[in-house]
Design an enzyme around this catalytic site. Structure first.
Site, PDB file in Angstrom:
ATOM      1  N   ILE A  49       0.851  -1.201   0.000  1.00  0.00           N
ATOM      2  CA  ILE A  49       0.000   0.000   0.000  1.00  0.00           C
ATOM      3  C   ILE A  49       0.881   1.242   0.000  1.00  0.00           C
ATOM      4  CG2 ILE A  49      -1.826   1.259   1.217  1.00  0.00           C
ATOM      5  CD1 ILE A  49      -2.555  -1.390   2.627  1.00  0.00           C
TER       6      ILE A  49
ATOM      7  N   ASN B 140      -2.231   3.975  -4.008  1.00  0.00           N
ATOM      8  CA  ASN B 140      -3.115   4.976  -3.399  1.00  0.00           C
ATOM      9  C   ASN B 140      -2.508   6.364  -3.266  1.00  0.00           C
ATOM     10  OD1 ASN B 140      -5.146   6.027  -1.281  1.00  0.00           O
ATOM     11  ND2 ASN B 140      -3.234   5.924  -0.117  1.00  0.00           N
TER      12      ASN B 140
ATOM     13  N   TYR C 276      -4.903  18.776 -10.831  1.00  0.00           N
ATOM     14  CA  TYR C 276      -5.336  17.665  -9.971  1.00  0.00           C
ATOM     15  C   TYR C 276      -6.358  16.807 -10.719  1.00  0.00           C
ATOM     16  CZ  TYR C 276      -7.356  14.852  -6.317  1.00  0.00           C
ATOM     17  OH  TYR C 276      -7.813  13.758  -5.602  1.00  0.00           O
TER      18      TYR C 276
ATOM     19  N   LYS D 281      -5.996  12.805 -12.079  1.00  0.00           N
ATOM     20  CA  LYS D 281      -6.921  11.728 -11.717  1.00  0.00           C
ATOM     21  C   LYS D 281      -7.597  11.140 -12.968  1.00  0.00           C
ATOM     22  CE  LYS D 281      -5.907  11.387  -7.471  1.00  0.00           C
ATOM     23  NZ  LYS D 281      -5.383  10.136  -6.908  1.00  0.00           N
TER      24      LYS D 281
HETATM   25  C1  8X3 Z   1     -10.872  14.201  -3.950  1.00  0.00           C
HETATM   26  C2  8X3 Z   1     -12.243  14.596  -4.365  1.00  0.00           C
HETATM   27  O1  8X3 Z   1     -13.758  16.424  -5.277  1.00  0.00           O
HETATM   28  O2  8X3 Z   1     -12.166  17.055  -3.555  1.00  0.00           O
HETATM   29  O3  8X3 Z   1     -10.228  13.505  -4.951  1.00  0.00           O
HETATM   30  O4  8X3 Z   1     -11.403  16.623  -5.779  1.00  0.00           O
HETATM   31  S1  8X3 Z   1     -12.375  16.234  -4.761  1.00  0.00           S
END
Ligand code: 8X3
Length: 266
Positions: free
Chosen positions: A23, A101, A166, A170
């Site tokens: 992890i 993670n 960010y 993702k």
């Molecule tokens: C975390 C969720 O919506 O704060 O990845 O970006 S958010």
């Protein structure tokens, strides 16, 4: 196979011979919750984080509570050579689960104003380290017919104001998860992408660089997810039969219908 085969006694210990779940980002939040759930499930652990003190504490807690072995490694994932050295030092370990993670958001402002160093750090961890961990895990997972869980986010589905890189990182995790599924098809390796919405962890404290007031406000007025909710989902995916691959899970607070549609009580 088993170090503890108490045949004939009341308790027949379900033993995952000496395989390990690795992890990253295991010292807090979702990583820590996954470590706790997996230890409770009898899994041996390899825990990776920057803070060895937190990992040592977690190791003691889990080894005291459960019959598991917990190995801890202090690794700065921003250093790709450190990730490579880690995998060299654990080359003899049978790893059948990887929870990929570790990740972070830093800052929340318009692209024009964003600090380049914040962008850079997110790219280093969320993209480069994430990819190198996945890549170096493959030989282990091939040997064990294992399972990799990648932690993406609702932010990988929808861009939102101030989210830019960010969100992009993702979306990258989501895309690489699919690519892993395709490239690893036929190996028996399972790949799961878990995309959480708002989870109350240290995430916002990190994003807002220790500004506790702003961080706290993110989770006020509704019931956010807890890290254990995501660990529960990971355990569900892991515990399906080997013939079943849970490919993608989007997990949201009931009050959150999209990245930005959040119903808060005033
Ligand atoms: C975390 C969720 O919506 O704060 O990845 O970006 S958010």
């Amino acid at each position: 196979m088993s170090a503890l085969l108490n045949v004939g006694s009341v308790k027949l210990h379900r033993f995952h011979y000496m395989t390990y779940a690795l992890i990253t980002g295991a010292s807090s939040g979702i990583g820590e919750a996954c470590a706790k759930s997996l230890a409770k499930d009898g899994r041996n652990l390899i825990l990776i984080a920057r803070s060895i003190e937190k990992l040592d504490t977690l190791k003691r807690e889990l080894e005291d509570a459960y019959e598991v072995s917990v190995l801890v490694y202090q690794v700065d994932l921003a250093e790709i050579t450190d990730i490579e050295a880690l995998f060299t030092s654990i080359a003899d370990k049978d790893i059948d689960i990887v929870i990929n993670n570790a990740g972070l958001a830093l800052g929340k402002s318009s692209i024009e104003d964003y600090a380049w160093e914040d962008y850079n750090q997110m790219i280093e961890i969320n993209i480069k380290a994430f990819t190198r961990v996945a890549q170096l895990a493959i030989p282990h997972l091939k040997r064990t017919q294992g399972h990799i869980i990648n932690m993406s986010s609702v932010a990988g589905l929808e861009a939102y104001e101030g989210g830019s890189v960010y969100c992009g990182t993702k979306a990258y995790v989501k895309m690489i998860s699919k690519a892993l599924r395709i490239d690893l098809a036929g190996t028996g390796i399972r790949v799961t992408d878990i995309a959480p919405g708002a989870v109350e962890t240290n995430f916002s404290n990190v994003r807002f660089k220790g500004d506790a007031d702003i961080a706290k406000k993110v989770y006020e007025g509704f019931t956010p997810l807890q890290a254990s909710d995501i660990a529960d989902a990971a355990l569900f995916a892991l515990s399906r039969p080997a013939s079943v691959n849970i490919e993608y899970m989007l997990i949201m607070p009931t009050a959150q219908a999209s990245a930005t549609r959040l119903v808060k009580e005033s």
